[in-house]
Structures are given as C-alpha cells and as structure tokens.
Write a protein that holds these residues in place. Structure first.
Motif, PDB file in Angstrom:
ATOM      1  N   ASP A  64       0.840  -1.197   0.000  1.00 46.91           N
ATOM      2  CA  ASP A  64       0.000   0.000   0.000  1.00 46.91           C
ATOM      3  C   ASP A  64       0.874   1.246   0.000  1.00 46.91           C
ATOM      4  N   LEU A  65       0.247   2.371  -0.296  1.00 44.31           N
ATOM      5  CA  LEU A  65       0.984   3.617  -0.481  1.00 44.31           C
ATOM      6  C   LEU A  65       1.640   4.108   0.794  1.00 44.31           C
ATOM      7  N   GLY A  66       1.160   3.611   1.948  1.00 46.46           N
ATOM      8  CA  GLY A  66       1.777   4.001   3.208  1.00 46.46           C
ATOM      9  C   GLY A  66       3.196   3.482   3.367  1.00 46.46           C
ATOM     10  N   GLN A  67       3.595   2.536   2.511  1.00 44.06           N
ATOM     11  CA  GLN A  67       4.941   1.960   2.598  1.00 44.06           C
ATOM     12  C   GLN A  67       5.982   2.760   1.819  1.00 44.06           C
ATOM     13  N   ILE A  68       5.526   3.732   1.034  1.00 42.27           N
ATOM     14  CA  ILE A  68       6.455   4.524   0.222  1.00 42.27           C
ATOM     15  C   ILE A  68       6.097   6.001   0.345  1.00 42.27           C
ATOM     16  N   ASP A  69       6.963   6.842  -0.194  1.00 46.06           N
ATOM     17  CA  ASP A  69       6.685   8.272  -0.309  1.00 46.06           C
ATOM     18  C   ASP A  69       6.373   8.550  -1.781  1.00 46.06           C
ATOM     19  N   PRO A  70       5.081   8.637  -2.146  1.00 44.19           N
ATOM     20  CA  PRO A  70       4.739   8.805  -3.562  1.00 44.19           C
ATOM     21  C   PRO A  70       5.387  10.027  -4.202  1.00 44.19           C
ATOM     22  N   SER A  71       5.622  11.077  -3.442  1.00 42.74           N
ATOM     23  CA  SER A  71       6.197  12.298  -4.025  1.00 42.74           C
ATOM     24  C   SER A  71       7.582  12.046  -4.611  1.00 42.74           C
ATOM     25  N   LYS A  72       8.328  11.120  -4.038  1.00 43.58           N
ATOM     26  CA  LYS A  72       9.665  10.803  -4.558  1.00 43.58           C
ATOM     27  C   LYS A  72       9.563  10.065  -5.889  1.00 43.58           C
ATOM     28  N   TYR A  73       8.549   9.230  -6.029  1.00 42.85           N
ATOM     29  CA  TYR A  73       8.332   8.528  -7.279  1.00 42.85           C
ATOM     30  C   TYR A  73       7.865   9.491  -8.367  1.00 42.85           C
TER      31      TYR A  73
ATOM     32  N   GLU B 295       0.928   8.351 -17.071  1.00 43.81           N
ATOM     33  CA  GLU B 295       0.335   8.274 -15.740  1.00 43.81           C
ATOM     34  C   GLU B 295       1.174   7.391 -14.817  1.00 43.81           C
ATOM     35  N   LEU B 296       1.256   7.808 -13.574  1.00 43.29           N
ATOM     36  CA  LEU B 296       1.786   6.961 -12.511  1.00 43.29           C
ATOM     37  C   LEU B 296       0.596   6.554 -11.659  1.00 43.29           C
ATOM     38  N   VAL B 297       0.373   5.247 -11.535  1.00 40.06           N
ATOM     39  CA  VAL B 297      -0.811   4.779 -10.821  1.00 40.06           C
ATOM     40  C   VAL B 297      -0.454   3.724  -9.778  1.00 40.06           C
ATOM     41  N   TYR B 298      -1.263   3.708  -8.727  1.00 44.51           N
ATOM     42  CA  TYR B 298      -1.294   2.622  -7.744  1.00 44.51           C
ATOM     43  C   TYR B 298      -2.398   1.695  -8.209  1.00 44.51           C
ATOM     44  N   ASN B 299      -2.095   0.424  -8.374  1.00 46.74           N
ATOM     45  CA  ASN B 299      -3.027  -0.443  -9.109  1.00 46.74           C
ATOM     46  C   ASN B 299      -3.090  -1.857  -8.560  1.00 46.74           C
ATOM     47  N   ASP B 300      -4.172  -2.535  -8.962  1.00 44.74           N
ATOM     48  CA  ASP B 300      -4.260  -3.977  -8.751  1.00 44.74           C
ATOM     49  C   ASP B 300      -3.689  -4.666  -9.987  1.00 44.74           C
ATOM     50  N   TRP B 301      -3.750  -5.984 -10.017  1.00 41.21           N
ATOM     51  CA  TRP B 301      -3.161  -6.749 -11.119  1.00 41.21           C
ATOM     52  C   TRP B 301      -3.829  -6.437 -12.451  1.00 41.21           C
ATOM     53  N   TYR B 302      -5.124  -6.089 -12.415  1.00 45.37           N
ATOM     54  CA  TYR B 302      -5.913  -5.965 -13.634  1.00 45.37           C
ATOM     55  C   TYR B 302      -6.175  -4.513 -14.038  1.00 45.37           C
ATOM     56  N   GLN B 303      -5.661  -3.580 -13.284  1.00 42.42           N
ATOM     57  CA  GLN B 303      -5.879  -2.159 -13.550  1.00 42.42           C
ATOM     58  C   GLN B 303      -7.372  -1.811 -13.547  1.00 42.42           C
ATOM     59  N   LYS B 304      -8.104  -2.378 -12.590  1.00 45.83           N
ATOM     60  CA  LYS B 304      -9.539  -2.102 -12.499  1.00 45.83           C
ATOM     61  C   LYS B 304      -9.765  -0.665 -12.017  1.00 45.83           C
ATOM     62  N   LYS B 305     -10.631   0.024 -12.717  1.00 46.75           N
ATOM     63  CA  LYS B 305     -10.819   1.456 -12.494  1.00 46.75           C
ATOM     64  C   LYS B 305     -11.185   1.781 -11.049  1.00 46.75           C
ATOM     65  N   HIS B 306     -12.013   0.944 -10.419  1.00 48.58           N
ATOM     66  CA  HIS B 306     -12.476   1.269  -9.067  1.00 48.58           C
ATOM     67  C   HIS B 306     -11.385   1.047  -8.016  1.00 48.58           C
ATOM     68  N   ILE B 307     -10.284   0.436  -8.407  1.00 45.70           N
ATOM     69  CA  ILE B 307      -9.168   0.212  -7.480  1.00 45.70           C
ATOM     70  C   ILE B 307      -8.008   1.156  -7.774  1.00 45.70           C
ATOM     71  N   VAL B 308      -7.773   1.434  -9.039  1.00 44.87           N
ATOM     72  CA  VAL B 308      -6.625   2.253  -9.444  1.00 44.87           C
ATOM     73  C   VAL B 308      -6.719   3.664  -8.865  1.00 44.87           C
TER      74      VAL B 308
END
Length: 227
Positions: free
Chosen positions: A90-99, A205-218
């Motif tokens: 999950d995003l809490g494990q990284i600093d998205p701003s650095k990415y 785009e830089l996205v946080y995603n599931d395996w299938y890039q499902k819109k409601h998760i991305v």
C-alpha cells in the motif's frame, strides 16, 4: 528479436493449447479478497483504438461471453511496472512524491510517443492487441526510468519478472475454460493482422493499481502531459 517476431512466437507457443481447450484460467479475477497491489507507469489508448478493440471483443463475446473482457476505462499500455503487484502493498509503505519527482525527471525530454496497434497475439492466459512504437519515445522513457531507479534508494522491482519490451494492450483474460475453443481460435485468426489504429500519447500516468488495472481500485498519483 524484433517485436513482430516476439508476438509471433508468443502466439505460436500458445494457440494450440487454446485450440485444444487447455487455456490457463486466472482464478483471481473475480476474487474480492485479492490484495495484490503495485505501482505502474502507463499510457492509455485514445477513444478510437478503445472502440476498435471493443468491436473485436464483441466478436469474441458472441462465441464465449464468460471470459473477462477488459473494460474500456481499464485499457492501457504498460510503460514500466515500477513495483510489481504483491499482497498487501500500500501507499503508506512509500513516499509517492519521490516517485513522482523521479518520473518527472525521467520524462523531461520525452515529447513524442506514437504507437500503432496491428493484429492480435495470445498467451495461455490472455488475448492481446499487438502494439508497435512508431518512434523512440517509449523506449527512451523506459530506459531513463530504469537508469534513474537503479541509482535511487526507492523500492522497486523493475525487470525482476522479465524485461518489458512489448507495447501490447490486454483485451481478454481467461477466467473459464473456453466453451468452443476451435471457433474462438478461428475468430482470433480472422483478426491476426487487423488494424486497430494508431495514436500519439498525450499523457503518462503513474498509478497505484491492482493486477488488472480495475478502475475502481486504481489511484492515479500523477499525470505528465506530452507536448
């Protein structure tokens, strides 16, 4: 090996298994407890290409509607998988701003990224629309991302599974055994060299995603416009 050869080899290795009803089933597509998440740089095809792929999907649905047909909003070309999906990332494990900063740095000299989509290929798990870069933009961005992440301390899994060289769009994933595999393969053969169009990418785009890039998760973390 050029992209045409790569797509052809993939198709040849897979099509007999599909024809014989031995397609590989992805049992996690409909699993609401699938917690695999990752971080991806991608581009999205324009409306014309999405619609052309949707028409192709419809032709396959007439034969077997039980498979997973990638929804139009989820269609994409993976530029690079920065963090391949794994359980409970999950995003809490990284600093998205650095990415985001690293992506901006990597894309700073990229202005043109043109792709053509011609023909279909297949793997035991999926059907893909073959994508071909028309200039060096995509490969330049991939190489710059690889170089910049290599010298950073950021969490990443770039190229750990395989080195990405294609520019395909996944159109179908198999979630059931194909009911009439010979008819299904015949339809694939009909589209083996079909023209799905070309486009100039307008955004990365830089996205946080599931395996299938499902819109409601991305979650879209950042977009960069290409001039």
């Amino acid at each position: 090996m050029n992209l045409t050869e790569l797509y052809n080899n993939l198709y040849k290795r897979s099509i007999d298994d599909i024809r014989n009803g031995n397609n590989t089933i992805d049992r996690l597509i409909d699993d609401k407890n699938d917690k695999r998440r990752g971080l991806t740089v991608l581009i999205r095809p324009n409306d014309n290409i999405q619609e052309a792929i949707a028409r192709f999907q419809h032709k396959l649905m007439l034969i077997d509607q039980e498979q997973y047909y990638q929804p139009l909003p989820d269609m994409h070309v993976t530029v690079l998988s920065i963090i391949s999906c794994y359980d409970d990332f999950d995003l809490g494990q990284i600093d998205p701003s650095k990415y985001i900063r690293l992506l901006e740095e990597s894309a700073s000299n990229i202005t043109d990224m043109d792709l053509q989509f011609q023909g279909v290929s297949a793997s035991p798990e999926a059907v893909m629309i073959q994508g071909f870069p028309l200039n060096e933009g995509l490969e330049q961005l991939r190489d710059q991302l690889r170089e910049n992440f290599k010298v950073s301390a950021l969490q990443q899994t770039i190229d750990q599974r395989y080195r990405l060289t294609t520019a395909h769009i996944t159109a179908v994933r198999f979630r059931e055994q194909i009911k009439t595999p010979e008819m299904f393969v015949e339809r694939l053969e009909n589209y083996r060299d079909a023209d799905f169009g070309s486009f100039k990418a307008k955004e990365i785009e830089l996205v946080y995603n599931d395996w299938y890039q499902k819109k409601h998760i991305v979650k879209t973390l950042h977009k960069i416009s290409l001039q």
